[in-house]
Write an enzyme that holds these catalytic residues in place. Structure first.
Site, mmCIF file in Angstrom:
data_model
loop_
_atom_site.group_PDB
_atom_site.id
_atom_site.type_symbol
_atom_site.label_atom_id
_atom_site.label_comp_id
_atom_site.label_asym_id
_atom_site.label_seq_id
_atom_site.Cartn_x
_atom_site.Cartn_y
_atom_site.Cartn_z
ATOM 1 N N ARG A 109 34.623 45.408 38.799
ATOM 2 C CA ARG A 109 35.776 45.614 39.671
ATOM 3 C C ARG A 109 36.403 46.995 39.501
ATOM 4 O O ARG A 109 37.029 47.522 40.403
ATOM 5 C CB ARG A 109 36.860 44.561 39.381
ATOM 6 C CG ARG A 109 36.482 43.146 39.778
ATOM 7 C CD ARG A 109 37.723 42.260 39.740
ATOM 8 N NE ARG A 109 37.410 40.844 39.700
ATOM 9 C CZ ARG A 109 37.172 40.087 40.754
ATOM 10 N NH1 ARG A 109 37.203 40.627 41.957
ATOM 11 N NH2 ARG A 109 36.913 38.807 40.624
ATOM 12 N N LYS A 168 31.446 42.679 56.925
ATOM 13 C CA LYS A 168 29.983 42.513 56.994
ATOM 14 C C LYS A 168 29.680 41.657 58.214
ATOM 15 O O LYS A 168 29.458 40.446 58.086
ATOM 16 C CB LYS A 168 29.492 41.764 55.750
ATOM 17 C CG LYS A 168 29.102 42.613 54.563
ATOM 18 C CD LYS A 168 28.366 41.706 53.554
ATOM 19 C CE LYS A 168 28.627 42.102 52.135
ATOM 20 N NZ LYS A 168 28.156 41.089 51.170
ATOM 21 N N ASP A 222 33.273 38.402 55.098
ATOM 22 C CA ASP A 222 31.837 38.174 54.977
ATOM 23 C C ASP A 222 31.446 37.066 55.969
ATOM 24 O O ASP A 222 31.266 37.346 57.156
ATOM 25 C CB ASP A 222 31.565 37.805 53.510
ATOM 26 C CG ASP A 222 30.104 37.687 53.151
ATOM 27 O OD1 ASP A 222 29.278 38.401 53.747
ATOM 28 O OD2 ASP A 222 29.762 36.892 52.262
HETATM 29 P P1 IMP Z 1 33.863 34.912 53.186
HETATM 30 O O1 IMP Z 1 34.710 33.710 53.087
HETATM 31 O O2 IMP Z 1 32.408 34.560 53.209
HETATM 32 O O3 IMP Z 1 34.223 35.832 54.324
HETATM 33 O O4 IMP Z 1 33.987 35.652 51.819
HETATM 34 C C1 IMP Z 1 34.966 36.497 51.517
HETATM 35 C C2 IMP Z 1 35.006 36.704 50.021
HETATM 36 O O5 IMP Z 1 33.709 36.699 49.403
HETATM 37 C C3 IMP Z 1 35.565 38.064 49.771
HETATM 38 O O6 IMP Z 1 36.958 38.014 49.728
HETATM 39 C C4 IMP Z 1 34.900 38.467 48.464
HETATM 40 O O7 IMP Z 1 35.706 38.081 47.381
HETATM 41 C C5 IMP Z 1 33.591 37.712 48.446
HETATM 42 N N1 IMP Z 1 32.472 38.598 48.809
HETATM 43 C C6 IMP Z 1 31.788 38.634 49.965
HETATM 44 N N2 IMP Z 1 30.826 39.573 49.959
HETATM 45 C C7 IMP Z 1 30.919 40.168 48.758
HETATM 46 C C8 IMP Z 1 30.194 41.252 48.135
HETATM 47 O O8 IMP Z 1 29.277 41.887 48.711
HETATM 48 N N3 IMP Z 1 30.576 41.577 46.866
HETATM 49 C C9 IMP Z 1 31.578 40.927 46.212
HETATM 50 N N4 IMP Z 1 32.280 39.932 46.754
HETATM 51 C C10 IMP Z 1 31.956 39.545 48.016
#
Ligand code: IMP
Length: 179
Positions: A164, A130, A102
């Site tokens: 989940r 994303k 993300d």
């Molecule tokens: P990042 O550190 O922002 O890249 O976040 C990664 C983590 O955020 C992922 O491993 C997910 O557990 C959570 N996450 C990000 N987007 C979503 C979503 O749309 N639904 C559920 N969990 C998400």
């Protein structure tokens, strides 16, 4: 479809077909080696189980948890290691299985973590990406689906620990998290 789901983004069949392709990619990538496959809990658990059964490989499995998400739909900042690995990965080829990249903060943290632990190599497979939300420059080596900027649930992904176990990936209704 679950009533909290606005629409299904990826069906069970679409996911299964792509997981098969990811498995074939892994077979080529790790032919002749025995990597340690690491599941970053909890979001990757469902994908991890399907992916490793789709790849005919000799692997060891390990589990850890890095998280920055609370019970809400926006990232709460710096990720931290919540649960460490069971075993050492020093000198090992590591296959990290992620649910979604993300902002990229979790993946950057994990890349540093495996470097510090002395892994010989790191290969990252992510179910989802994303790209529109990225704040740090980092990519997985294999992404199953690049998706739009919406809050997703199912196939391991949660909102406040729920959803989940949905077999598909759906978009969560805004009314659920904007209450
Ligand atoms: P990042 O550190 O922002 O890249 O976040 C990664 C983590 O955020 C992922 O491993 C997910 O557990 C959570 N996450 C990000 N987007 C979503 C979503 O749309 N639904 C559920 N969990 C998400």
């Amino acid at each position: 479809m679950h009533p909290d789901c606005e629409r299904i983004l990826l069906s069970e069949n679409e996911i299964a077909a792509r997981v098969k392709e990811a498995g074939a990619w892994l077979e080529k990538k790790f032919a002749g080696t025995v990597p340690v496959a690491v599941c970053n809990l909890k979001g990757s658990a469902v994908f991890f189980a399907d992916l490793l059964r789709a790849a005919h490989l000799d692997v060891e499995m390990d589990f850890m948890a890095v998280s920055s998400y609370g019970a809400n739909a926006v990232s709460s900042g710096k990720p931290y290691v919540k649960r460490d690995l069971f075993s050492s990965v020093e000198g090992r080829d590591v296959l990290l299985v992620e649910d979604i990249v993300d902002t990229g903060r979790t993946l950057i943290t994990l890349r540093q973590f495996f470097k510090e632990r002395g892994a010989k190599s790191l290969t990252v497979v992510s179910l989802l990406d994303k790209p529109a939300r990225r704040v740090v420059e980092v990519e997985a080596d294999f992404v199953c689906f690049s998706v739009e900027d919406a809050f997703l649930i199912g196939y391991g992904l949660d909102y406040a620990e729920r959803y989940r176990n949905l077999p598909y990936i759906g978009i969560l209704k805004r009314s659920v998290y904007e209450k």
